[in-house]
Enzyme design. Structure first.
Site: not given
Length: 279
Positions: A10, A55, A173, A216, A244
Site C-alpha cells: 500500500k 492492501t 477539532r 470565518q 482536513h
C-alpha cells in the site's frame, strides 16, 4: 515464463499522529508506503489469492499501529511496522517501509514556541502585485500557500442544519489551512520586509492564541490584528481552504480515537475568504 521477483503493498497512506498527553502537543505527519515480499507467487501465476494480505488491511495496520505508538520517532515507527508484518504473517519474508514526513514547526509567539500551533517548514511564497498608470500606482504584497495548523482550541458547531447536512458538530477539532493573502499599501512603510513579517506575526498570534468557533471568525480577527499592527496597510484579503484531518475510526480494532490519529486530505475542501479594511 519465470516470475523473477514480485512485491506488493500500500502506497500513500497518509497519517497524522498527535501526541497530546500533556498541554504541549507533538505532531508527526507521514506519507507511508509498505511493500511486502514472500510466498505470493501463486497470486501472480495462478490467480490464487489465499496468501495475499489485502492492501486495505495493510493500510488499517498502519493506522492502528500509529495509534498504538503515537509518540514514536519516525525511524522507530517504521521498525514497528516492519516487525508487525514479520511477526504476524509467517509467509511474509520481507517488508520495505518508506515514510516521508511533512515537517511542522511551532509558531513562536512573543519569543516562546506555542504548545499546540504550528507552521509548515519552508513555508509560503511571497507575492507582489503592482499596477501603474500615468495617473498613479497601486501596490499589494502578499503570500500564497502559507500553511499553519493547531491541534486544539477550534470548533465547528451551531451551523445551519437541513436535509443535506451530514457533518457532525464538534467542540474540538484540528484546524489547518494553506492561506493565500494580499494586503494593499496606502503608504510606504519604513521597510517592506519588516512590515510583511509583522503581517504574518500578528495574524499567527491571533490564530494560535484565540479560540476559533469557525474559520470565518478567525479570518476576520486575523485581518483586524494585521490592520492594527501595520498602519501602512489599507486593506487585507485572506482566503483559507480547510485542510482536513479526518478522525480515523479505530473502533473495529478495539482502539479509541482520543484525538490522536487522523487521515490528512485536502480534496474537496471548504474555501473561506474575506477582505477587511479601514472603515
Amino acid at each position: 515464463m519465470a516470475l523473477i521477483r514480485n512485491s506488493y503493498g500500500k502506497g500513500r497512506v497518509r497519517i497524522m499522529r498527535v501526541k497530546r498527553d500533556s498541554a504541549r502537543h507533538e505532531v508527526r505527519e507521514l506519507t507511508v508506503e509498505v511493500l511486502l515480499t514472500g510466498a505470493f507467487d501463486a497470486s501472480y501465476t495462478e490467480g490464487d489469492n489465499r496468501s495475499v494480505i489485502a492492501t486495505d488491511s495493510i493500510k488499517n495496520i498502519v493506522n492502528f499501529l500509529a495509534r498504538d505508538h503515537v509518540g514514536a520517532e519516525n525511524e522507530v515507527f517504521a521498525g514497528i511496522l516492519a516487525r508487525h508484518f514479520l511477526d504476524r504473517y509467517a509467509h511474509v519474508s520481507g517488508v520495505s517501509v518508506t515514510a516521508s514526513e511533512t515537517k511542522w514547526s511551532r509558531i513562536v509567539i512573543e519569543g516562546a514556541p506555542h504548545d499546540h500551533s504550528f507552521v509548515l517548514d519552508g513555508n509560503g511564497r511571497p507575492t507582489v502585485k503592482l499596477t501603474a498608470t500615468r495617473e498613479g500606482t497601486t501596490l499589494s504584497s502578499g503570500v500564497s500557500g502559507f500553511t499553519f495548523l493547531k491541534t486544539t482550541q477550534s470548533a465547528w458547531e451551531d451551523y445551519w442544519f437541513d436535509e443535506a447536512t451530514t457533518l457532525k458538530p464538534t467542540p474540538d477539532r484540528l484546524f489547518a489551512t494553506a492561506m493565500d493573502a494580499s494586503w494593499l499599501w496606502s503608504t510606504v512603510p519604513g521597510s517592506y520586509e519588516s512590515a510583511n513579517q509583522a503581517v504574518l506575526d500578528s495574524a499567527l498570534k491571533v490564530f494560535a492564541t484565540t479560540f476559533s468557533p469557525g474559520v470565518q471568525n478567525t479570518l476576520y480577527l486575523m485581518g483586524e490584528a494585521v490592520l492594527a499592527a501595520v498602519p501602512d496597510i489599507r486593506e487585507i484579503s485572506i482566503a483559507c481552504p480547510n485542510k482536513h484531518y479526518l478522525p480515523i475510526d479505530l473502533s473495529p480494532f478495539g482502539r479509541a480515537f482520543d484525538g490522536q490519529v487522523f487521515t490528512p486530505t485536502d480534496e474537496p475542501h471548504g474555501q473561506i475568504a474575506c477582505t477587511i479594511g479601514r472603515g
